[in-house]
Write an enzyme that holds these catalytic residues in place. Structure first.
Site, PDB file in Angstrom:
ATOM      1  N   GLU A  43      33.948  17.627 -44.406  1.00  0.00           N
ATOM      2  CA  GLU A  43      35.385  17.918 -44.265  1.00  0.00           C
ATOM      3  C   GLU A  43      36.261  16.711 -44.578  1.00  0.00           C
ATOM      4  O   GLU A  43      37.473  16.823 -44.672  1.00  0.00           O
ATOM      5  CB  GLU A  43      35.699  18.375 -42.827  1.00  0.00           C
ATOM      6  CG  GLU A  43      35.182  19.747 -42.470  1.00  0.00           C
ATOM      7  CD  GLU A  43      33.761  19.712 -41.922  1.00  0.00           C
ATOM      8  OE1 GLU A  43      33.009  18.767 -42.236  1.00  0.00           O
ATOM      9  OE2 GLU A  43      33.389  20.642 -41.178  1.00  0.00           O
TER      10      GLU A  43
ATOM     11  N   LYS B 282      25.026  16.107 -20.150  1.00  0.00           N
ATOM     12  CA  LYS B 282      25.881  15.856 -18.994  1.00  0.00           C
ATOM     13  C   LYS B 282      24.990  15.808 -17.763  1.00  0.00           C
ATOM     14  O   LYS B 282      24.355  16.785 -17.402  1.00  0.00           O
ATOM     15  CB  LYS B 282      26.920  16.966 -18.867  1.00  0.00           C
ATOM     16  CG  LYS B 282      28.209  16.455 -18.296  1.00  0.00           C
ATOM     17  CD  LYS B 282      29.382  17.339 -18.654  1.00  0.00           C
ATOM     18  CE  LYS B 282      30.665  16.583 -18.328  1.00  0.00           C
ATOM     19  NZ  LYS B 282      31.842  17.392 -18.447  1.00  0.00           N
TER      20      LYS B 282
ATOM     21  N   TRP C  10      28.448  11.639 -18.979  1.00  0.00           N
ATOM     22  CA  TRP C  10      27.793  11.861 -20.253  1.00  0.00           C
ATOM     23  C   TRP C  10      26.770  10.780 -20.568  1.00  0.00           C
ATOM     24  O   TRP C  10      27.005   9.595 -20.342  1.00  0.00           O
ATOM     25  CB  TRP C  10      28.852  11.872 -21.374  1.00  0.00           C
ATOM     26  CG  TRP C  10      29.601  13.155 -21.432  1.00  0.00           C
ATOM     27  CD1 TRP C  10      29.350  14.292 -20.719  1.00  0.00           C
ATOM     28  CD2 TRP C  10      30.748  13.436 -22.241  1.00  0.00           C
ATOM     29  NE1 TRP C  10      30.255  15.264 -21.043  1.00  0.00           N
ATOM     30  CE2 TRP C  10      31.127  14.781 -21.962  1.00  0.00           C
ATOM     31  CE3 TRP C  10      31.486  12.718 -23.175  1.00  0.00           C
ATOM     32  CZ2 TRP C  10      32.209  15.392 -22.592  1.00  0.00           C
ATOM     33  CZ3 TRP C  10      32.558  13.329 -23.792  1.00  0.00           C
ATOM     34  CH2 TRP C  10      32.917  14.643 -23.509  1.00  0.00           C
TER      35      TRP C  10
HETATM   36  P1  AMP Z   1      27.931  16.547 -42.873  1.00  0.00           P
HETATM   37  O1  AMP Z   1      29.232  17.183 -43.058  1.00  0.00           O
HETATM   38  O2  AMP Z   1      26.773  17.441 -43.159  1.00  0.00           O
HETATM   39  O3  AMP Z   1      27.825  15.250 -43.577  1.00  0.00           O
HETATM   40  O4  AMP Z   1      27.813  16.204 -41.325  1.00  0.00           O
HETATM   41  C1  AMP Z   1      28.765  15.428 -40.666  1.00  0.00           C
HETATM   42  C2  AMP Z   1      28.250  15.030 -39.310  1.00  0.00           C
HETATM   43  O5  AMP Z   1      27.111  14.175 -39.453  1.00  0.00           O
HETATM   44  C3  AMP Z   1      29.226  14.225 -38.495  1.00  0.00           C
HETATM   45  O6  AMP Z   1      30.183  15.027 -37.847  1.00  0.00           O
HETATM   46  C4  AMP Z   1      28.306  13.501 -37.535  1.00  0.00           C
HETATM   47  O7  AMP Z   1      27.934  14.332 -36.453  1.00  0.00           O
HETATM   48  C5  AMP Z   1      27.078  13.242 -38.379  1.00  0.00           C
HETATM   49  N1  AMP Z   1      27.104  11.877 -38.915  1.00  0.00           N
HETATM   50  C6  AMP Z   1      27.445  11.479 -40.151  1.00  0.00           C
HETATM   51  N2  AMP Z   1      27.320  10.144 -40.275  1.00  0.00           N
HETATM   52  C7  AMP Z   1      26.903   9.682 -39.068  1.00  0.00           C
HETATM   53  C8  AMP Z   1      26.603   8.395 -38.550  1.00  0.00           C
HETATM   54  N3  AMP Z   1      26.667   7.303 -39.275  1.00  0.00           N
HETATM   55  N4  AMP Z   1      26.211   8.320 -37.258  1.00  0.00           N
HETATM   56  C9  AMP Z   1      26.136   9.422 -36.473  1.00  0.00           C
HETATM   57  N5  AMP Z   1      26.388  10.662 -36.915  1.00  0.00           N
HETATM   58  C10 AMP Z   1      26.767  10.796 -38.201  1.00  0.00           C
END
Ligand code: AMP
Length: 534
Positions: free
Chosen positions: A324, A433, A438
């Site tokens: 997004e 939780k 958390w």
């Molecule tokens: P996507 O749209 O498939 O790339 O997924 C996005 C989601 O991936 C984010 O909202 C996070 O939950 C997770 N995400 C992406 N980069 C990271 C990161 N460096 N560390 C932790 N979670 C991540």
């Protein structure tokens, strides 16, 4: 009073025009789907993308139509992208790792008119073709055609090389990518030309991707995973040499390209780097050319950062983003203050998800949508807005993620530090939780994978009569390693708060992943969430 500057629409095909004119000879190298290395350059890609655009028009594709691609990172996929965008149609990247039913749902929902695909996915395409209700043309990106499939080379031979790109409003839709979504139905993110170009400017800054003309960049992050993290735009924008890895993304194959093509900058999810580091350990090979590696998509474990930085002298930039967000939101390059810190403290900083790019506004809020302090301690739902952030999903689904002030709820839970660094503690639906407080599963996972015997770790909450939930540590061991759960929990002692200590650690053969490499905690909760509380 309005300014007196030109209204020069930000259109992605102008990027390729720039590359062809000023960096025309810069190479685009691909490990082809068939295997051999293929070499071309930006001038040729521009020429052939124009043919693609023209050929699409000739088969009746019109302004705003969606044209799907199901392919790995190759020069032809790149040509197709620019050709589709340059005629005012919308490239729609399909993720081949999704289940066939999901791909069918997505392609029908998007009403794709044409499907370009790698022959690697020919069996998948023939399986789903009868259910693709809107696709009228199938184009095989390499190899020969058949009764119902046109070969790409024959397809573009029918196109006109002197085709002139269309000019239109920069807000015109350019690309479509459905979020992988660990739960729920996939939702379409519809990028505009303007958002793609602005995001490329943002992402190319020195504290972000820092790509230069003299660099050789290899996007291992696929084009179907949020625009290959902008590299398909930034590389031609700067004229950086581009290396496309094709379908083989194992450690040995990635290493071979890093070495023979002298790659200086690369980007992918942590699992790719785990397999590369494993390969390096096994073979004793070095990384003499690589300067910088961008790691994101899920939290990057400390062990990966340490290994790259201290053993191979490669700068790690930990990045966070979302489909997004086009996708980049924050990058973990060192700020002036962080550069003054000790090596050890710098590595701790790099474990955080980084600081926002200009053009990304961020805040954290509580359950009542009240903004929480930026003190590095309060954690809440992370909201973002900016010119490369979605303002809605395709066909208006999931609108509750967007509020009236333009904020998009990322679904992530995070802390924001006074120093500007953001730390993701969890996906909101994965937070644990316990006793009303958390627990960050990501932090425990990061520490657990620092143990020599551990290949991968996941922490989930399991129901508990007194505490509501308690953490359970689920671990895949490295081949040939043995360790008891007591030993592993002992390793965590002193590294996390006492009440964060998992009630148990269990060992499994495999942790399930989504199509974009994220741990599927829903599946883990189904499998292991019913254990008796400890
Ligand atoms: P996507 O749209 O498939 O790339 O997924 C996005 C989601 O991936 C984010 O909202 C996070 O939950 C997770 N995400 C992406 N980069 C990271 C990161 N460096 N560390 C932790 N979670 C991540």
């Amino acid at each position: 009073m309005l300014g007196l500057m030109q209204d020069w629409p930000l259109l992605v095909h102008k990027i390729l025009d720039h590359a062809a004119l000023y960096h025309g000879d810069r190479e685009v190298v691909t490990r082809s789907v068939e295997g051999p290395i293929h070499r071309t350059n930006y001038r040729e890609i521009r020429r052939r993308a124009a043919r693609t655009a023209s050929a699409l028009e000739k088969i009746g594709v019109r302004f705003g139509d969606r044209v799907a691609t199901l392919g790995s990172n190759t020069w032809r996929h790149l040509e197709a992208w620019y050709g589709i965008a340059g005629m005012g149609a919308v490239y729609h990247t399909l993720n081949p790792r999704l289940f066939p039913d999901q791909i069918v749902y997505i392609a029908n929902h998007a009403e794709d008119r044409v499907l370009f695909f790698d022959p690697t996915f020919a069996a998948l395409v023939s399986e789903i073709a009868p259910r693709l209700t809107t696709v009228k043309h199938f184009v095989a990106l390499s190899g020969t055609g058949s009764a119902h499939v046109i070969a790409y080379e024959a397809f573009i031979a029918n196109g006109d090389e002197d085709y002139s790109w269309k000019t239109f409003d920069e807000h015109t839709a350019c690309g479509l990518c459905y979020t992988s979504g660990t739960t729920g139905i996939p939702k379409g993110v519809l990028y505009s030309h303007r958002s793609n170009v602005l995001h490329a400017f943002m992402a190319s800054q020195p504290d972000a991707m820092a790509l230069r003309n003299a660099d050789t960049v290899m996007p291992v992050a696929p084009m179907y995973h949020a625009n290959a993290w902008a590299i398909a735009f930034i590389a031609p924008m700067t004229g950086a040499r581009l290396v496309m890895p094709g379908p083989k993304l194992d450690g040995a194959s990635i290493y071979e390209l890093l070495e023979t093509e002298r790659v200086t900058v690369t980007a992918a999810v942590p699992t790719v780097w785990l397999s590369l580091l494993h390969y390096l350990e096994e073979t004793g090979k070095e990384l003499p050319h690589l300067k910088r590696v961008l790691i994101g998509g899920s939290a990057c474990p400390r062990a990966i950062i340490e290994r790259f930085e201290t053993r191979y002298d490669v700068d790690v930039v930990h990045a966070w983003g979302m489909t997004e967000m086009s996708p980049l939101g924050t990058l973990g390059s060192l700020t002036a203050a962080a550069s003054e810190l000790s090596r050890e403290e710098q590595i701790a900083h790099k474990l955080k998800q980084g600081h926002p790019l200009f053009g990304v506004e961020m805040k954290i809020v509580d359950d009542s949508d009240r903004e929480l302090p930026r003190n590095g301690e309060a954690f809440g739902r992370l909201k973002v807005r900016g010119p490369a952030v979605a303002k809605g999903y395709f066909r208006g689904e999931g609108q509750d993620a967007f509020d009236d002030s333009g904020w998009f709820d990322t679904g992530d839970v995070a802390t924001l530090g006074a120093d500007g660094y953001m730390t993701i503690t969890d996906r909101a639906k994965d937070v644990i939780k316990s006793g009303g407080e958390w627990i960050s599963s990501i932090e425990i996972e990061n520490i657990a994978v620092g143990h020599n015997a551990v290949a991968e770790a996941a922490v989930i909450g399991i129901p508990h009569p007194k505490w509501d939930e308690r953490p359970l540590l689920i671990v895949v061991l490295k081949p040939g390693q043995t360790i008891t759960s007591a030993e592993l929990l002992q390793y965590l002692e002193g590294k996390i708060a006492k009440w964060w200590m998992p009630d148990d650690a269990i060992f499994v053969n495999e942790i399930p992943h989504t199509a974009t490499g994220k741990i599927q905690k829903t599946v883990l909760r189904e499998r292991y969430g019913k254990r008796n509380p400890g």
